[in-house]
Design a protein around this motif. Sequence first.
Motif, short mmCIF file in Angstrom:
data_model
loop_
_atom_site.label_atom_id
_atom_site.label_comp_id
_atom_site.label_asym_id
_atom_site.label_seq_id
_atom_site.Cartn_x
_atom_site.Cartn_y
_atom_site.Cartn_z
N ASP A 25 0.86 -1.17 0.00
CA ASP A 25 0.00 0.00 0.00
C ASP A 25 0.91 1.23 0.00
O ASP A 25 1.66 1.44 0.96
CB ASP A 25 -0.87 -0.04 1.28
CG ASP A 25 -2.16 0.73 1.08
OD1 ASP A 25 -2.20 1.52 0.13
OD2 ASP A 25 -3.10 0.53 1.87
N ILE A 26 0.88 2.01 -1.07
CA ILE A 26 1.76 3.17 -1.18
C ILE A 26 0.93 4.43 -0.98
O ILE A 26 -0.06 4.65 -1.70
CB ILE A 26 2.49 3.20 -2.54
CG1 ILE A 26 3.33 1.91 -2.69
CG2 ILE A 26 3.38 4.43 -2.67
CD1 ILE A 26 3.92 1.70 -4.06
N ALA A 27 1.33 5.22 0.00
CA ALA A 27 0.54 6.41 0.37
C ALA A 27 0.72 7.53 -0.65
O ALA A 27 1.66 7.52 -1.46
CB ALA A 27 0.96 6.89 1.75
N ASP A 28 -0.16 8.50 -0.60
CA ASP A 28 -0.10 9.66 -1.47
C ASP A 28 1.24 10.39 -1.28
O ASP A 28 1.68 10.61 -0.14
CB ASP A 28 -1.27 10.60 -1.14
CG ASP A 28 -1.31 11.79 -2.06
OD1 ASP A 28 -0.97 11.62 -3.25
OD2 ASP A 28 -1.70 12.88 -1.60
N ASN A 29 1.89 10.71 -2.36
CA ASN A 29 3.17 11.45 -2.37
C ASN A 29 4.35 10.66 -1.79
O ASN A 29 5.43 11.23 -1.61
CB ASN A 29 3.06 12.78 -1.61
CG ASN A 29 2.09 13.73 -2.27
OD1 ASN A 29 1.71 13.52 -3.42
ND2 ASN A 29 1.67 14.75 -1.54
N GLU A 30 4.15 9.40 -1.50
CA GLU A 30 5.25 8.61 -0.92
C GLU A 30 6.25 8.24 -2.02
O GLU A 30 5.87 7.99 -3.17
CB GLU A 30 4.69 7.34 -0.28
CG GLU A 30 5.71 6.62 0.59
CD GLU A 30 5.14 5.37 1.28
OE1 GLU A 30 5.83 4.84 2.15
OE2 GLU A 30 4.04 4.93 0.92
N THR A 120 11.95 24.01 -14.75
CA THR A 120 12.16 23.23 -13.52
C THR A 120 13.41 22.36 -13.63
O THR A 120 14.17 22.21 -12.68
CB THR A 120 10.94 22.31 -13.25
OG1 THR A 120 9.77 23.11 -13.28
CG2 THR A 120 11.04 21.60 -11.93
N LEU A 121 13.61 21.79 -14.83
CA LEU A 121 14.72 20.84 -15.00
C LEU A 121 15.95 21.48 -15.66
O LEU A 121 16.90 20.78 -15.99
CB LEU A 121 14.25 19.65 -15.85
CG LEU A 121 13.23 18.76 -15.15
CD1 LEU A 121 12.44 17.95 -16.16
CD2 LEU A 121 13.91 17.82 -14.16
N HIS A 122 15.90 22.79 -15.85
CA HIS A 122 17.02 23.52 -16.47
C HIS A 122 17.39 22.97 -17.84
O HIS A 122 18.57 22.79 -18.16
CB HIS A 122 18.26 23.50 -15.55
CG HIS A 122 17.96 23.88 -14.14
ND1 HIS A 122 17.54 25.13 -13.78
CD2 HIS A 122 17.98 23.15 -13.00
CE1 HIS A 122 17.33 25.17 -12.47
NE2 HIS A 122 17.57 23.97 -11.98
N ILE A 123 16.37 22.69 -18.66
CA ILE A 123 16.66 22.22 -20.02
C ILE A 123 16.03 23.15 -21.06
O ILE A 123 15.82 22.76 -22.21
CB ILE A 123 16.17 20.76 -20.24
CG1 ILE A 123 14.70 20.60 -19.81
CG2 ILE A 123 17.05 19.78 -19.53
CD1 ILE A 123 14.10 19.27 -20.19
N GLY A 124 15.75 24.38 -20.63
CA GLY A 124 15.12 25.35 -21.53
C GLY A 124 15.92 25.57 -22.80
O GLY A 124 15.35 25.74 -23.88
N GLU A 175 19.03 15.19 -7.83
CA GLU A 175 18.04 15.98 -8.59
C GLU A 175 16.67 15.34 -8.55
O GLU A 175 15.66 16.03 -8.47
CB GLU A 175 18.52 16.14 -10.03
CG GLU A 175 19.69 17.08 -10.13
CD GLU A 175 19.71 17.84 -11.44
OE1 GLU A 175 18.64 17.97 -12.06
OE2 GLU A 175 20.79 18.30 -11.82
N ILE A 176 16.63 14.02 -8.64
CA ILE A 176 15.33 13.33 -8.60
C ILE A 176 14.68 13.55 -7.23
O ILE A 176 13.49 13.82 -7.12
CB ILE A 176 15.49 11.82 -8.91
CG1 ILE A 176 15.92 11.64 -10.36
CG2 ILE A 176 14.19 11.07 -8.66
CD1 ILE A 176 16.22 10.22 -10.77
N GLN A 181 10.64 16.61 -3.99
CA GLN A 181 10.28 17.59 -2.95
C GLN A 181 9.55 18.78 -3.55
O GLN A 181 8.63 19.34 -2.96
CB GLN A 181 11.53 18.07 -2.22
CG GLN A 181 12.03 17.02 -1.21
CD GLN A 181 13.44 17.30 -0.72
OE1 GLN A 181 14.06 18.27 -1.11
NE2 GLN A 181 13.94 16.43 0.14
N LEU A 182 9.97 19.14 -4.77
CA LEU A 182 9.37 20.29 -5.46
C LEU A 182 7.97 19.96 -5.97
O LEU A 182 7.05 20.77 -5.87
CB LEU A 182 10.28 20.67 -6.64
CG LEU A 182 10.16 22.06 -7.21
CD1 LEU A 182 10.65 23.09 -6.23
CD2 LEU A 182 10.97 22.14 -8.51
#
Lengths: 363, 293
Positions: A25-30, A120-124, A175-176, A181-182
Amino acid sequence: MARLELKRVIKSYGNYEAVRGVDLDIADNEFVVFVGPSGCGKSTTLRMIAGLEHISGGEIAIDGRVVNRLQPGERDIAMVFQNYALYPHMSVAENMSFCLEQQRMPRAEIEARVRRAAETLHIGALLDRRPGQLSGGQRQRVAMGRAIVRNPKVFLFDEPLSNLDAKLRVQMRTEIKRLHQLIPTTTVYVTHDQIEAMTMADRVVVMNAGLIEQAGPPQELYHHPASRFVAGFIGSPSMNFLDARLEISGDDLVLVLADGLVLRVPEAKWARYRPHADEPVVFGIRPEAMSGTGGRAGAVALEVTVDLVEPLGAATMIYFDLAGATLCASIEPEHAPAAGSSMTLHLDMNRMHLFDAASGRAL
Amino acid sequence: MTLANASKPILRRDEAGGETVRYALFVLVAGLVALFFLMPIVWSIANSFKPAAEALADPVSLVSSAFSLENYRRLEGVGAGWTSYAANSVVVALGTVALTVLVAVPAGYGFSKFRFPGQTLLFVLVMATMMIPFQSILTPLFLILKWLRLQNSLFGLVLIYVTFQLPFSIFMMRNAFDAVPRALIEAARIDGASQWTILRRIMLPIALPGVATVAMFAFLNSWNEFLAALIFLSDQNKFTLPIMLVNVSSGIYGIIDWGALQAGITVTMVPCIVLFLSLQRYYVRGLTAGAVK
């Protein structure tokens, strides 16, 4: 909210069961990391969650909705593949917008989302490039960008860092974690690298032979492994194991090793281990539970001859033979002896582990 | 020490000299081999622009002093005229290319990326038809076309060519799709793409070298084919270029008009050469698809 539930999930190929009934059972945002050796069923479980493999038995539910019969595109998930699986003939922007085009999203909304994800990922600056013109790390970022643009309920990562070199792997690992967290999202991450598992996970799921051996927070798995398998898999260098026999000697509880060496079990552990007296057991001790300096309560001093010395900077690994097995100890560099010389090693028996010799379960 | 130092540059010069000689030899041999293969083409083109009298002159010369389009003009008088035959050839070749690609691409995709009962047997059966000599089944093919009322029709001829082109084309397309990583299909499925979208937007652009190879082989084989066109077409106005070439003769005794024949050969081979050169980059990549990871 995106809760992910796996109930008695089975995957069989003919008579062979690759996954033999996984309950989780995996919780929300886990952030859950599946870890285990090759062929343990971790990737198959992930692919069943993604809908890329049919489920032979059991049930998978995302957000309370059973998805067993849903196509991958209907599950509201995003996946980052081991080899990135970027479309080589499309630019980075096209790669990222492809899934949104399939949802028939308005062009302006697609462009806004791609731009946001790229920032967000600095690939602009890479949006017009093709995957073939990118480095491994950049491709990895684009693969993650493709996953985050769609704002899915669940992120799935299938060994995403295994194609990168060691330095980049550490960087992308961070980064992941930062990305999670972001953008907090329920995440299932598969790896065979226990360091990745320990550093990234809210909860680590150790799999072996198609079953979950143990699931818990990284520190719990490290300090309280449920089995010899988990104890050996989690921690680097891995735990040392010695065949032994638990015996009552007068008022003491002792471990008798194969060569007759006797190690006293600390009093704090008597209540736990005494019921197993006179049973064959496996004694486990981590390399970092051994030290070149004594003085700790419950420490046992051993005279050993060092076979091999591996200086790592912060610690030095020494290898020596004991009771017919080769053991590794992580000691302070200032106490490191030369190979071939003898030294007194102190085993912190408060950090000892015992496993049933037959089943491998922790005692 | 001094001796060793002194001898080093001399050795290097020797090595460089040897390398130059080897390279010059390589260029010479390669040039001769290329000339050997190019000569018939150059000869045909050169002869096609000579006046009729010079085409049979003795001793022969490669390049004529007088440039003439007389041979091409005479070619216009052969049967329905070379432009009609060229148009027929274009229709047949493009039709064969279109139908072959249309069938071979989904078939190759199916054999490559799907698993179904009897798959291997079906594939072997398709491949086995390559071993049947074309000439041995001309009669049944003729009867089938007659039954379909497609004898003496360019479309009927296209169907025949497509039939014989398909085994190789399906094999090529399967290899081309095999070389595309399965993860790309899986990524597209997760992105919500339908099978049709996956084939059209992901697989086909990546497998384009394979498509180019299939298209080129279909074009060249149908463009150059002679026997089936001769047998299945009876109306002179529907003949293709290879049949026209046989009919290039002059005079009541059917003496071959060499000048016009060279012009006809030139007209026939130029599209093939142009197509081959323009697609060769894709063609090489297509043939080697899946050979290495």
